[in-house]
Write an enzyme that holds these catalytic residues in place. Structure first.
Site, PDB file in Angstrom:
ATOM      1  N   ARG A  59       0.829  -1.204   0.000  1.00 37.15           N
ATOM      2  CA  ARG A  59       0.000   0.000   0.000  1.00 37.15           C
ATOM      3  C   ARG A  59       0.867   1.259   0.000  1.00 37.15           C
ATOM      4  O   ARG A  59       0.556   2.241  -0.690  1.00 37.15           O
ATOM      5  CB  ARG A  59      -0.924  -0.012   1.225  1.00 37.15           C
ATOM      6  CG  ARG A  59      -1.927   1.136   1.265  1.00 37.15           C
ATOM      7  CD  ARG A  59      -2.963   0.888   2.361  1.00 37.15           C
ATOM      8  NE  ARG A  59      -3.994   1.918   2.379  1.00 37.15           N
ATOM      9  CZ  ARG A  59      -4.001   2.964   3.203  1.00 37.15           C
ATOM     10  NH1 ARG A  59      -3.016   3.110   4.098  1.00 37.15           N
ATOM     11  NH2 ARG A  59      -4.974   3.859   3.158  1.00 37.15           N
ATOM     12  N   HIS A  63       0.648   4.175  -2.818  1.00 34.39           N
ATOM     13  CA  HIS A  63       0.371   5.555  -2.418  1.00 34.39           C
ATOM     14  C   HIS A  63       1.549   6.480  -2.719  1.00 34.39           C
ATOM     15  O   HIS A  63       1.357   7.691  -2.868  1.00 34.39           O
ATOM     16  CB  HIS A  63      -0.002   5.611  -0.940  1.00 34.39           C
ATOM     17  CG  HIS A  63      -1.403   5.163  -0.666  1.00 34.39           C
ATOM     18  ND1 HIS A  63      -2.165   5.666   0.371  1.00 34.39           N
ATOM     19  CD2 HIS A  63      -2.193   4.275  -1.303  1.00 34.39           C
ATOM     20  CE1 HIS A  63      -3.360   5.095   0.357  1.00 34.39           C
ATOM     21  NE2 HIS A  63      -3.397   4.236  -0.647  1.00 34.39           N
ATOM     22  N   ASP A  64       2.741   5.927  -2.814  1.00 33.07           N
ATOM     23  CA  ASP A  64       3.895   6.724  -3.226  1.00 33.07           C
ATOM     24  C   ASP A  64       3.833   7.008  -4.717  1.00 33.07           C
ATOM     25  O   ASP A  64       3.929   8.161  -5.151  1.00 33.07           O
ATOM     26  CB  ASP A  64       5.188   5.983  -2.876  1.00 33.07           C
ATOM     27  CG  ASP A  64       6.439   6.772  -3.236  1.00 33.07           C
ATOM     28  OD1 ASP A  64       6.419   8.014  -3.059  1.00 33.07           O
ATOM     29  OD2 ASP A  64       7.423   6.179  -3.683  1.00 33.07           O
ATOM     30  N   VAL A  67       1.495   9.664  -6.412  1.00 30.41           N
ATOM     31  CA  VAL A  67       1.702  11.085  -6.103  1.00 30.41           C
ATOM     32  C   VAL A  67       3.077  11.488  -6.639  1.00 30.41           C
ATOM     33  O   VAL A  67       4.101  11.204  -6.018  1.00 30.41           O
ATOM     34  CB  VAL A  67       1.603  11.349  -4.590  1.00 30.41           C
ATOM     35  CG1 VAL A  67       1.756  12.840  -4.303  1.00 30.41           C
ATOM     36  CG2 VAL A  67       0.263  10.850  -4.050  1.00 30.41           C
ATOM     37  N   ASP A  71       8.852   8.055  -6.010  1.00 34.81           N
ATOM     38  CA  ASP A  71      10.008   8.867  -5.611  1.00 34.81           C
ATOM     39  C   ASP A  71      10.265   8.871  -4.110  1.00 34.81           C
ATOM     40  O   ASP A  71      11.048   9.680  -3.605  1.00 34.81           O
ATOM     41  CB  ASP A  71       9.823  10.312  -6.092  1.00 34.81           C
ATOM     42  CG  ASP A  71       8.580  10.975  -5.497  1.00 34.81           C
ATOM     43  OD1 ASP A  71       7.838  10.303  -4.739  1.00 34.81           O
ATOM     44  OD2 ASP A  71       8.350  12.164  -5.787  1.00 34.81           O
ATOM     45  N   ASN A  91      -3.773   8.632   4.067  1.00 35.03           N
ATOM     46  CA  ASN A  91      -2.664   7.992   4.779  1.00 35.03           C
ATOM     47  C   ASN A  91      -2.713   8.153   6.288  1.00 35.03           C
ATOM     48  O   ASN A  91      -2.132   7.349   7.017  1.00 35.03           O
ATOM     49  CB  ASN A  91      -1.333   8.558   4.272  1.00 35.03           C
ATOM     50  CG  ASN A  91      -1.106   8.290   2.797  1.00 35.03           C
ATOM     51  OD1 ASN A  91      -1.440   7.224   2.295  1.00 35.03           O
ATOM     52  ND2 ASN A  91      -0.554   9.271   2.091  1.00 35.03           N
ATOM     53  N   PRO A 160      -7.587   7.140  -4.975  1.00 40.31           N
ATOM     54  CA  PRO A 160      -9.006   6.787  -4.834  1.00 40.31           C
ATOM     55  C   PRO A 160      -9.296   6.272  -3.438  1.00 40.31           C
ATOM     56  O   PRO A 160      -8.457   5.621  -2.810  1.00 40.31           O
ATOM     57  CB  PRO A 160      -9.198   5.692  -5.887  1.00 40.31           C
ATOM     58  CG  PRO A 160      -7.830   5.144  -6.129  1.00 40.31           C
ATOM     59  CD  PRO A 160      -6.873   6.276  -5.919  1.00 40.31           C
ATOM     60  N   HIS A 190      -5.903  -5.959  -2.826  1.00 43.01           N
ATOM     61  CA  HIS A 190      -6.747  -6.145  -1.647  1.00 43.01           C
ATOM     62  C   HIS A 190      -6.986  -7.619  -1.326  1.00 43.01           C
ATOM     63  O   HIS A 190      -7.797  -7.936  -0.457  1.00 43.01           O
ATOM     64  CB  HIS A 190      -8.076  -5.411  -1.824  1.00 43.01           C
ATOM     65  CG  HIS A 190      -7.990  -3.946  -1.560  1.00 43.01           C
ATOM     66  ND1 HIS A 190      -9.078  -3.104  -1.578  1.00 43.01           N
ATOM     67  CD2 HIS A 190      -6.925  -3.158  -1.247  1.00 43.01           C
ATOM     68  CE1 HIS A 190      -8.688  -1.864  -1.310  1.00 43.01           C
ATOM     69  NE2 HIS A 190      -7.380  -1.877  -1.113  1.00 43.01           N
ATOM     70  N   ASP A 242      -3.625 -14.427  -3.283  1.00 40.87           N
ATOM     71  CA  ASP A 242      -4.277 -15.344  -4.207  1.00 40.87           C
ATOM     72  C   ASP A 242      -5.376 -14.580  -4.948  1.00 40.87           C
ATOM     73  O   ASP A 242      -5.388 -13.352  -4.938  1.00 40.87           O
ATOM     74  CB  ASP A 242      -4.834 -16.563  -3.446  1.00 40.87           C
ATOM     75  CG  ASP A 242      -5.776 -16.167  -2.295  1.00 40.87           C
ATOM     76  OD1 ASP A 242      -6.290 -15.024  -2.300  1.00 40.87           O
ATOM     77  OD2 ASP A 242      -5.999 -16.995  -1.396  1.00 40.87           O
TER      78      ASP A 242
END
Length: 314
Positions: A59, A63-64, A67, A71, A91, A160, A190, A242
């Site tokens: 995650r 999330h890095d 944006v 980096d 976050n 999102p 997920h 899986d």
């Protein structure tokens, strides 16, 4: 034979993306030859201690990358002058695993000082976390550099949320260069991890496209009032990478509204059903999408560096 063909396709995909992004699987082969073994050892220790950590690191990478590219900006702490990404709404009180990356970075610095970016460490740790939970492996293109700033606004706008509808998911992934199929594939992340009650409460109490038994089970640990941070598994085998996530969606057992939107009479229903019965296709597609996501890079001309400490600029 099938595995050989699949592996060849992954390698060809890697070459295509590395050519576009100037990333290379052998980037540190001379400057830090022990890099991958150090990262793998660090992730093995972390996941053995807490299986959830594999999902947490995955995650962080997502999330890095969404944006300003991959980096390492999400790893930066806030400063008096810069509000970073850690406390952006997607976050705050949910992004985790920073100390795992810190520990690995310390080991990497001891082996090859000021050589490997935090962004590359996060990319490798993500792959290793997936593998340790039974998921596919892939060759990680390397050569990323670390940002010198972070963007709270970017995190708030680009990621999102769990209440997103299908059109929002498609458009937000499209903004990063992904088509709807790739969005559905990456949502399969997920298949591991957990979610907080505050993000699925509305679904289990108010929505109708949900299995009644499943909703009742989730309500036990997610009361109508309170318990916002109580946790529930994102799928029914949440410590194993899986295709169960997609099986659950076909049974109306998606935890978040955004999950079930992938199988709710819309454009992604057929793909979800395919993945629910074809785990190898899902894993193959997931690898390709992860390599593509890892190739998202900061805008040309952005100031970058190799951070010595992932939490602060040099």
């Amino acid at each position: 034979m099938a595995s050989i063909i699949s592996h060849l396709f992954i390698v060809l995909s890697l070459l295509a993306f590395s050519a576009n992004g100037q990333l290379s699987s052998g980037f540190y082969s001379k400057s830090c030859p022990r890099l991958e073994s150090i990262v793998r050892a660090g992730m093995t220790k972390a996941v053995n201690k807490e299986k959830r950590m594999g999902a947490s690191i995955l995650r962080l990478f997502f999330h890095d990358c969404f944006v300003n590219g991959c980096d390492g900006s999400i790893l930066l702490d806030d400063t008096p002058t810069v509000r970073g990404e850690k406390n952006a709404f997607p976050n705050r009180n949910s992004a985790r695993g920073f100390e795992v990356i810190d520990d690995i970075k310390t080991q990497v610095e001891a082996a090859c000082n000021a050589t490997v970016s935090c962004a590359d460490i996060l990319a490798l740790a993500t792959r290793d976390g997936v593998v340790l939970l039974g998921g596919p492996s892939w060759v990680v293109p390397l050569g990323r550099r670390d940002s010198r700033t972070a963007s709270e606004t970017g995190a708030n706008n680009n990621l999102p949320g769990p209440s997103s509808d299908l059109s929002t998911l498609i458009s937000m992934f499209a903004a990063q260069g992904f088509n709807a199929r790739e969005m559905t594939t990456l949502s399969g992340a997920h298949t591991i991890g957990v979610g907080q009650c505050q993000f699925f409460r509305t679904r289990i109490y108010n929505e109708t496209n949900i299995d009644g038994t499943f909703a009742a089970q989730r309500r036990v640990n997610c009361p109508f009032n309170g318990g916002d941070s109580n946790l529930a598994p994102l799928d029914s085998t949440n410590t194993m990478f899986d295709n169960r996530y997609y099986v659950d969606l076909t049974n109306k057992r998606g935890l978040f509204h955004s999950d079930q939107e992938l199988f709710n009479g819309g454009s992604q229903d057929a793909l979800v059903r395919t993945y629910s019965t074809n785990p190898n296709m899902f894993k193959s597609d997931f690898v390709k999408a992860m390599i593509k996501m890892g190739n998202l890079s900061p805008a040309s001309g952005t100031a970058t560096e190799i951070r010595k400490n992932c939490r602060v600029v040099n």
